[in-house]
Design a protein around this motif. Structure first.
Motif, PDB file in Angstrom:
ATOM      1  N   ASN A  35       0.828  -1.216   0.000  1.00  0.00           N
ATOM      2  CA  ASN A  35       0.000   0.000   0.000  1.00  0.00           C
ATOM      3  C   ASN A  35       0.858   1.258   0.000  1.00  0.00           C
ATOM      4  OD1 ASN A  35      -2.465  -1.376  -0.061  1.00  0.00           O
ATOM      5  ND2 ASN A  35      -2.455  -1.629   2.162  1.00  0.00           N
ATOM      6  N   TRP A  36       1.959   1.233   0.740  1.00  0.00           N
ATOM      7  CA  TRP A  36       2.879   2.375   0.760  1.00  0.00           C
ATOM      8  C   TRP A  36       3.430   2.621  -0.643  1.00  0.00           C
ATOM      9  CZ3 TRP A  36       8.007   2.478  -0.648  1.00  0.00           C
ATOM     10  CH2 TRP A  36       8.682   3.676  -0.398  1.00  0.00           C
ATOM     11  N   ALA A  37       3.871   1.555  -1.318  1.00  0.00           N
ATOM     12  CA  ALA A  37       4.450   1.691  -2.660  1.00  0.00           C
ATOM     13  C   ALA A  37       3.420   2.256  -3.639  1.00  0.00           C
ATOM     14  CB  ALA A  37       4.968   0.337  -3.152  1.00  0.00           C
ATOM     15  N   TYR A  38       2.199   1.755  -3.567  1.00  0.00           N
ATOM     16  CA  TYR A  38       1.172   2.277  -4.457  1.00  0.00           C
ATOM     17  C   TYR A  38       0.914   3.758  -4.178  1.00  0.00           C
ATOM     18  CZ  TYR A  38      -3.063   3.057  -7.049  1.00  0.00           C
ATOM     19  OH  TYR A  38      -3.989   3.585  -7.921  1.00  0.00           O
ATOM     20  N   GLY A  39       0.908   4.132  -2.909  1.00  0.00           N
ATOM     21  CA  GLY A  39       0.697   5.533  -2.550  1.00  0.00           C
ATOM     22  C   GLY A  39       1.762   6.467  -3.092  1.00  0.00           C
ATOM     23  N   ARG A  40       2.974   5.962  -3.273  1.00  0.00           N
ATOM     24  CA  ARG A  40       4.063   6.785  -3.799  1.00  0.00           C
ATOM     25  C   ARG A  40       3.936   7.047  -5.297  1.00  0.00           C
ATOM     26  NH1 ARG A  40       4.221   6.531   0.895  1.00  0.00           N
ATOM     27  NH2 ARG A  40       3.271   8.507   0.563  1.00  0.00           N
ATOM     28  N   VAL A  41       3.309   6.125  -6.042  1.00  0.00           N
ATOM     29  CA  VAL A  41       3.244   6.271  -7.497  1.00  0.00           C
ATOM     30  C   VAL A  41       1.849   6.644  -7.986  1.00  0.00           C
ATOM     31  CG1 VAL A  41       5.158   4.680  -7.834  1.00  0.00           C
ATOM     32  CG2 VAL A  41       2.836   3.805  -7.940  1.00  0.00           C
ATOM     33  N   ASP A  42       0.866   6.569  -7.104  1.00  0.00           N
ATOM     34  CA  ASP A  42      -0.497   6.936  -7.467  1.00  0.00           C
ATOM     35  C   ASP A  42      -0.503   8.395  -7.908  1.00  0.00           C
ATOM     36  OD1 ASP A  42      -3.249   6.642  -7.788  1.00  0.00           O
ATOM     37  OD2 ASP A  42      -3.651   7.407  -5.771  1.00  0.00           O
ATOM     38  N   GLY A  43      -1.126   8.646  -9.019  1.00  0.00           N
ATOM     39  CA  GLY A  43      -1.205  10.018  -9.503  1.00  0.00           C
ATOM     40  C   GLY A  43      -0.232  10.327 -10.630  1.00  0.00           C
ATOM     41  N   LEU A  44       0.746   9.448 -10.870  1.00  0.00           N
ATOM     42  CA  LEU A  44       1.635   9.657 -12.014  1.00  0.00           C
ATOM     43  C   LEU A  44       0.837   9.455 -13.297  1.00  0.00           C
ATOM     44  CD1 LEU A  44       4.881   7.784 -10.861  1.00  0.00           C
ATOM     45  CD2 LEU A  44       4.456  10.248 -10.879  1.00  0.00           C
ATOM     46  N   SER A  45       1.219  10.149 -14.337  1.00  0.00           N
ATOM     47  CA  SER A  45       0.457  10.069 -15.587  1.00  0.00           C
ATOM     48  C   SER A  45       0.549   8.680 -16.207  1.00  0.00           C
ATOM     49  CB  SER A  45       0.960  11.115 -16.580  1.00  0.00           C
ATOM     50  OG  SER A  45       2.173  10.684 -17.169  1.00  0.00           O
ATOM     51  N   THR A  46      -0.528   8.273 -16.845  1.00  0.00           N
ATOM     52  CA  THR A  46      -0.563   6.966 -17.501  1.00  0.00           C
ATOM     53  C   THR A  46       0.495   6.877 -18.585  1.00  0.00           C
ATOM     54  OG1 THR A  46      -2.926   6.808 -17.030  1.00  0.00           O
ATOM     55  CG2 THR A  46      -2.065   5.340 -18.716  1.00  0.00           C
ATOM     56  N   GLY A  47       0.725   7.958 -19.290  1.00  0.00           N
ATOM     57  CA  GLY A  47       1.758   7.963 -20.332  1.00  0.00           C
ATOM     58  C   GLY A  47       3.137   7.672 -19.763  1.00  0.00           C
ATOM     59  N   LEU A  48       3.460   8.292 -18.650  1.00  0.00           N
ATOM     60  CA  LEU A  48       4.747   8.046 -17.992  1.00  0.00           C
ATOM     61  C   LEU A  48       4.830   6.605 -17.507  1.00  0.00           C
ATOM     62  CD1 LEU A  48       7.462   8.917 -16.786  1.00  0.00           C
ATOM     63  CD2 LEU A  48       6.200   9.696 -14.757  1.00  0.00           C
ATOM     64  N   LEU A  49       3.768   6.124 -16.874  1.00  0.00           N
ATOM     65  CA  LEU A  49       3.759   4.752 -16.367  1.00  0.00           C
ATOM     66  C   LEU A  49       3.919   3.734 -17.503  1.00  0.00           C
ATOM     67  CD1 LEU A  49       0.922   5.097 -13.711  1.00  0.00           C
ATOM     68  CD2 LEU A  49       3.386   4.936 -13.277  1.00  0.00           C
ATOM     69  N   ASN A  50       3.257   3.970 -18.629  1.00  0.00           N
ATOM     70  CA  ASN A  50       3.409   3.085 -19.784  1.00  0.00           C
ATOM     71  C   ASN A  50       4.837   3.105 -20.318  1.00  0.00           C
ATOM     72  OD1 ASN A  50       0.838   1.887 -20.074  1.00  0.00           O
ATOM     73  ND2 ASN A  50       0.032   3.764 -20.972  1.00  0.00           N
ATOM     74  N   ALA A  51       5.467   4.264 -20.309  1.00  0.00           N
ATOM     75  CA  ALA A  51       6.866   4.350 -20.754  1.00  0.00           C
ATOM     76  C   ALA A  51       7.785   3.604 -19.782  1.00  0.00           C
ATOM     77  CB  ALA A  51       7.286   5.813 -20.874  1.00  0.00           C
ATOM     78  N   LEU A  52       7.511   3.706 -18.497  1.00  0.00           N
ATOM     79  CA  LEU A  52       8.350   3.050 -17.499  1.00  0.00           C
ATOM     80  C   LEU A  52       8.247   1.530 -17.547  1.00  0.00           C
ATOM     81  CD1 LEU A  52       7.814   5.433 -14.450  1.00  0.00           C
ATOM     82  CD2 LEU A  52       9.853   5.234 -15.887  1.00  0.00           C
ATOM     83  N   VAL A  53       7.088   1.024 -17.921  1.00  0.00           N
ATOM     84  CA  VAL A  53       6.882  -0.421 -17.955  1.00  0.00           C
ATOM     85  C   VAL A  53       7.380  -1.030 -19.273  1.00  0.00           C
ATOM     86  CG1 VAL A  53       4.538  -0.644 -18.908  1.00  0.00           C
ATOM     87  CG2 VAL A  53       5.260  -2.106 -17.046  1.00  0.00           C
ATOM     88  N   LEU A  54       7.722  -0.211 -20.233  1.00  0.00           N
ATOM     89  CA  LEU A  54       8.161  -0.673 -21.552  1.00  0.00           C
ATOM     90  C   LEU A  54       9.272  -1.730 -21.513  1.00  0.00           C
ATOM     91  CD1 LEU A  54       7.674  -0.229 -24.599  1.00  0.00           C
ATOM     92  CD2 LEU A  54       9.467   1.503 -24.507  1.00  0.00           C
ATOM     93  N   PRO A  55      10.316  -1.592 -20.666  1.00  0.00           N
ATOM     94  CA  PRO A  55      11.374  -2.617 -20.657  1.00  0.00           C
ATOM     95  C   PRO A  55      10.915  -4.003 -20.217  1.00  0.00           C
ATOM     96  CG  PRO A  55      12.109  -0.621 -19.534  1.00  0.00           C
ATOM     97  CD  PRO A  55      10.642  -0.464 -19.807  1.00  0.00           C
ATOM     98  N   THR A  56       9.713  -4.125 -19.672  1.00  0.00           N
ATOM     99  CA  THR A  56       9.223  -5.433 -19.224  1.00  0.00           C
ATOM    100  C   THR A  56       8.418  -6.146 -20.298  1.00  0.00           C
ATOM    101  OG1 THR A  56       7.090  -4.671 -18.329  1.00  0.00           O
ATOM    102  CG2 THR A  56       9.024  -4.484 -16.878  1.00  0.00           C
ATOM    103  N   GLU A  57       8.195  -5.512 -21.415  1.00  0.00           N
ATOM    104  CA  GLU A  57       7.318  -6.064 -22.453  1.00  0.00           C
ATOM    105  C   GLU A  57       8.039  -7.068 -23.339  1.00  0.00           C
ATOM    106  OE1 GLU A  57       4.204  -5.687 -22.408  1.00  0.00           O
ATOM    107  OE2 GLU A  57       3.936  -3.915 -21.158  1.00  0.00           O
ATOM    108  N   PRO A  58       7.339  -8.143 -23.732  1.00  0.00           N
ATOM    109  CA  PRO A  58       7.960  -9.169 -24.577  1.00  0.00           C
ATOM    110  C   PRO A  58       8.525  -8.629 -25.895  1.00  0.00           C
ATOM    111  CG  PRO A  58       5.871  -9.965 -23.719  1.00  0.00           C
ATOM    112  CD  PRO A  58       5.977  -8.510 -23.333  1.00  0.00           C
ATOM    113  N   TYR A  59       7.847  -7.642 -26.503  1.00  0.00           N
ATOM    114  CA  TYR A  59       8.342  -7.121 -27.778  1.00  0.00           C
ATOM    115  C   TYR A  59       9.634  -6.320 -27.627  1.00  0.00           C
ATOM    116  CZ  TYR A  59       5.546  -3.019 -26.381  1.00  0.00           C
ATOM    117  OH  TYR A  59       4.992  -1.962 -25.694  1.00  0.00           O
TER     118      TYR A  59
END
Length: 193
Positions: A35-59
């Motif tokens: 819950n603490w970790a989610y509270g730290r990142v809650d509110g970040l833009s979806t565009g930023l979050l999608n860019a950050l998760v990019l290195p985990t994608e199979p493609y």
């Protein structure tokens, strides 16, 4: 202690940590740390979050594996090429078909412990760290990529922080264990006289 034994011991420790974390979190709802970790990142833009998760994608990861294996083959390092391909494949397969069903931790209708996104990313990163000469630089880059991926996965609701920690430990354990196994030297053939 020789390098192969040290790798095997480290691998066993990583897998034990992943199992221990799984046993602590799987029967319970998200705890204070999640819950603490989610509270730290809650509110970040979806565009930023999608860019950050990019290195985990199979493609992204599959071509990276192909490039690493190709370089190893070009350099006549066949065992390293096997590690580059088999390490991530083995880690993902074991995680998907063994660990996730055993721990049975759900989020939004999906099994989440250990994080498959994390296992995929960390398995490739550990391969790189084990194969390159600039291990400290590779380790630092790996930590940054994992941190970015973690923020993205938590912020997008894919995983809890503990899922990511378990996935990182498990992937590290599998790849280092495979490296130790591939390091076994063949016994020279006995001379017949």
């Amino acid at each position: 202690m020789n390098a192969r034994r040290a790798l095997a011991l480290f691998a066993a420790l990583c897998v034990l940590v992943a199992v221990a974390v799984g046993l602590l979190v799987s029967p319970n709802p998200p705890g204070a740390l999640d819950n603490w970790a989610y509270g730290r990142v809650d509110g970040l833009s979806t565009g930023l979050l999608n860019a950050l998760v990019l290195p985990t994608e199979p493609y992204v990861l599959i071509p990276a594996i192909a490039v690493i294996a190709g370089i190893c083959l070009y350099l006549h390092r066949r065992r390293d090429a096997v590690l580059a391909v088999a390490g991530p494949v083995l880690a993902v397969a074991l995680n998907t078909w063994a660990l996730k069903p055993v721990f049975d931790r759900w989020k939004g209708g999906t099994l989440v412990y250990p994080s498959g996104h994390t296992v995929s990313l960390v398995a490739v990163l550990v391969v790189v760290v084990l194969l390159v000469r600039l291990r400290m630089a590779a380790t630092l880059v790996s930590v940054v990529l994992l941190g970015c991926g973690a923020v993205g996965m938590i912020g997008l609701g894919y995983h809890y922080l503990t899922d990511i920690a378990g996935g990182a430990c498990f992937a590290t354990g599998v790849v280092t264990a495979l490296r130790a196994a591939l390091s076994l030297r063949r016994e020279p053939a006995q001379s017949s006289g």
